[in-house]
Design an enzyme around this catalytic site. Structure first.
Site, PDB file in Angstrom:
ATOM      1  N   ASN A  89      -4.742 -12.585   3.823  1.00  0.00           N
ATOM      2  CA  ASN A  89      -4.753 -13.788   2.695  1.00  0.00           C
ATOM      3  C   ASN A  89      -3.780 -15.092   2.076  1.00  0.00           C
ATOM      4  O   ASN A  89      -2.299 -14.366   3.507  1.00  0.00           O
ATOM      5  CB  ASN A  89      -5.164 -12.752   1.204  1.00  0.00           C
ATOM      6  CG  ASN A  89      -4.363 -12.154   1.132  1.00  0.00           C
ATOM      7  OD1 ASN A  89      -2.767 -12.350   1.175  1.00  0.00           O
ATOM      8  ND2 ASN A  89      -4.142 -10.835   0.886  1.00  0.00           N
ATOM      9  N   LYS A 136      -5.992   1.029 -13.942  1.00  0.00           N
ATOM     10  CA  LYS A 136      -5.091   1.112 -12.810  1.00  0.00           C
ATOM     11  C   LYS A 136      -4.031   2.238 -13.527  1.00  0.00           C
ATOM     12  O   LYS A 136      -3.158   2.858 -12.148  1.00  0.00           O
ATOM     13  CB  LYS A 136      -3.977  -0.147 -12.376  1.00  0.00           C
ATOM     14  CG  LYS A 136      -4.653  -0.880 -12.146  1.00  0.00           C
ATOM     15  CD  LYS A 136      -4.974  -1.591 -10.005  1.00  0.00           C
ATOM     16  CE  LYS A 136      -5.466  -2.954  -9.753  1.00  0.00           C
ATOM     17  NZ  LYS A 136      -5.352  -2.969  -8.901  1.00  0.00           N
ATOM     18  N   ASP A 194      -8.985  -6.421  -0.407  1.00  0.00           N
ATOM     19  CA  ASP A 194     -10.420  -5.406  -1.300  1.00  0.00           C
ATOM     20  C   ASP A 194     -10.821  -5.397  -0.113  1.00  0.00           C
ATOM     21  O   ASP A 194     -11.307  -3.654  -0.422  1.00  0.00           O
ATOM     22  CB  ASP A 194     -10.988  -6.427  -2.003  1.00  0.00           C
ATOM     23  CG  ASP A 194      -9.841  -7.350  -3.402  1.00  0.00           C
ATOM     24  OD1 ASP A 194      -9.296  -6.264  -3.815  1.00  0.00           O
ATOM     25  OD2 ASP A 194     -10.323  -7.789  -3.694  1.00  0.00           O
ATOM     26  N   ASP A 221      -7.183   1.546  -3.487  1.00  0.00           N
ATOM     27  CA  ASP A 221      -6.411   0.955  -4.389  1.00  0.00           C
ATOM     28  C   ASP A 221      -5.370   1.748  -4.534  1.00  0.00           C
ATOM     29  O   ASP A 221      -5.000   3.226  -5.229  1.00  0.00           O
ATOM     30  CB  ASP A 221      -7.235   1.140  -5.411  1.00  0.00           C
ATOM     31  CG  ASP A 221      -6.278  -0.079  -6.465  1.00  0.00           C
ATOM     32  OD1 ASP A 221      -4.922  -0.020  -6.674  1.00  0.00           O
ATOM     33  OD2 ASP A 221      -7.108  -0.858  -7.754  1.00  0.00           O
ATOM     34  N   LYS A 244     -12.391  -8.298  21.955  1.00  0.00           N
ATOM     35  CA  LYS A 244     -13.072  -9.935  21.414  1.00  0.00           C
ATOM     36  C   LYS A 244     -15.026  -9.888  21.365  1.00  0.00           C
ATOM     37  O   LYS A 244     -15.335  -9.506  22.195  1.00  0.00           O
ATOM     38  CB  LYS A 244     -12.560 -10.893  22.468  1.00  0.00           C
ATOM     39  CG  LYS A 244     -12.180 -11.925  21.388  1.00  0.00           C
ATOM     40  CD  LYS A 244     -11.844 -13.363  22.342  1.00  0.00           C
ATOM     41  CE  LYS A 244     -12.300 -14.233  21.600  1.00  0.00           C
ATOM     42  NZ  LYS A 244     -12.081 -15.233  22.278  1.00  0.00           N
TER      43      LYS A 244
END
Ligand code: C5P
Length: 409
Positions: A209, A348, A282, A311, A292
């Site tokens: 990300n 959490k 995630d 998590d 590859k």
């Protein structure tokens, strides 16, 4: 007081060098031993004989002096000191420090040292304000150099402005407080996660990300500046390692979790605070290819099974043994920021959540500023928009007060 402290005073070319004999006296009055290094330019403003007389030691001037190198090599000069103090620090020497140059004894000692460095700049206001000088200051302070002054005032050149060296008594007081100020998080251990994680698909492709790691790295550095013993578990970023922090580099979320678990208790000392800032992927690819992958050219595409990552924040919050006293998470939200973050705090099981508004207009992702709310079980507190380093300092102040009063809200 500075009894038992050894200061290597590096005097560079500025008219303020004439104040150095007074500075040496002030430091010695506080109990320090002072040894001086001078640049050639500095000798135009104060003589080596004067500094030798007031420091009651030899003054070092020449990088290529055979006798000096035999008696006390340039590396040894910095090893023997508890702190290096550059006063006055000319614009030229600041530039050499920023650029890592080593073309005279002063610059070489500054490059060869692993000791703390304090600098008291002194220069004309225009040189001080020049973008090059300001960029050099930014570079050296980001590496952990501390500034003493300068102050505003009348200059030797007749101008008025910022750039006068701080007075010798003030420099001596700053050195004294450098050694004698008890930092609020001294003795505390912190774990910080930062950056993105990277989940391999094959040897060359991955899922990741856009997290820059700026906020997590700033928090690690702020905690260290408050005296904490900080380990930063970081995914791949383009950032320099923060000053004074132990780095653990990982790629995947599962490796980040293992690293954090290993750090929970080291040398019998449990971590006091964990700040999970990383943007953890995630999912991970269940069975990444060892070779590859080839294009399928219209054939059925490669079937990619994604599994949910652990998590880390929830895992650290749920620990029965060695749970840090304070576990803090982040919540990137685009709407109903406080409500969503409060729900996340419960889900959490962490102690605090820093909720940040990442809607595109805030430019939080990758930017230098952040708009956050501190969510605790006691309620939500909105902070004004500020830089990520200011958020880091404010959060660290809250952490220090919570850990020292053992309150969590
Ligand atoms: O669930 P979400 O990703 O919104 O939660 C964000 C917070 O949880 C951040 O503090 C992040 O570092 C942490 N987190 C984590 N491990 C994950 C996912 C998120 O530590 N797998």
């Amino acid at each position: 007081m500075l009894f038992g402290k050894s200061i290597l005073l590096i005097v560079t070319a500025g008219i303020a060098a004439y104040k150095c004999p007074e500075l040496v006296r002030r430091l010695r009055e506080l109990g320090a031993t002072v040894r001086c290094v001078m640049t050639d330019g500095a000798k135009e403003f104060v003589t080596p004989l004067t500094l030798s007389a007031v420091s009651e030691d030899k003054v070092y001037e020449d990088l290529f002096s055979l006798t000096d190198e035999q008696e006390m090599g340039h590396i040894q000069l910095s090893r023997d000191a508890d702190v290096l103090l550059v006063a006055p620090a000319s614009a030229n020497t600041l530039a050499k420090m920023a650029g890592g140059q080593a073309d005279n004894l002063a610059a070489t000692v500054l490059l060869a040292t692993d000791k703390p460095v304090l600098v008291a700049p002194a220069m004309n206001v225009r040189m001080w304000e020049h973008k090059a000088t300001q960029a050099n200051l930014k570079t050296i302070t980001s590496r952990g150099v501390d500034l003493i002054g300068p102050v505003e005032g009348e200059m030797a050149c007749g101008e008025y402005g910022m750039g006068r060296m701080s007075e010798p008594a003030d420099i001596a007081a700053a050195v004294d407080s450098f050694f004698n100020t008890v930092k609020p998080l001294t003795g505390k251990r912190a774990i910080v996660t930062s950056g993105p994680t990277l989940e391999p698909i094959d040897p060359v492709r991955f899922i990741s990300n856009r997290s820059s790691g700026k906020q997590g790295h700033a928090i690690a550095e702020a905690l260290a500046s408050f005296g904490a013993d900080v380990t930063l578990v970081s995914g791949p970023t383009k950032l320099p390692d923060p000053f004074g922090v132990t780095m653990v580099y990982i790629e995947s979320a599962r490796d980040m979790l293992s690293a954090c678990k290993e750090l929970l208790c080291t040398d019998g000392r449990p971590a006091d605070v964990a700040v999970c800032v990383a943007a953890v992927s995630d999912w991970y690819v269940a069975d990444p290819s060892e070779e590859k992958l080839k294009k399928t050219c219209g054939e059925a595409p490669f079937p990619m099974t994604l599994r949910e990552n652990p998590d880390i924040l929830a895992a650290l919050s749920a620990l029965e043994e060695n749970r840090p006293a304070l576990v803090i998470g982040f919540a990137a939200e685009t709407e109903n920021i406080v409500g969503n973050a409060q729900a996340k705090l419960l889900r959490k099981g962490c102690d605090w959540i820093i909720a940040n508004d990442v809607s595109p207009e805030t430019k939080t992702f990758g930017g230098d500023d952040n708009t956050v709310h501190l969510i605790t079980p006691a309620g939500a507190n909105q902070w004004p928009a500020m830089s990520k380093s200011a958020v880091a300092k404010k959060l660290t102040t809250c952490i220090a007060s919570a850990l020292t009063s053992e309150l969590k809200a």
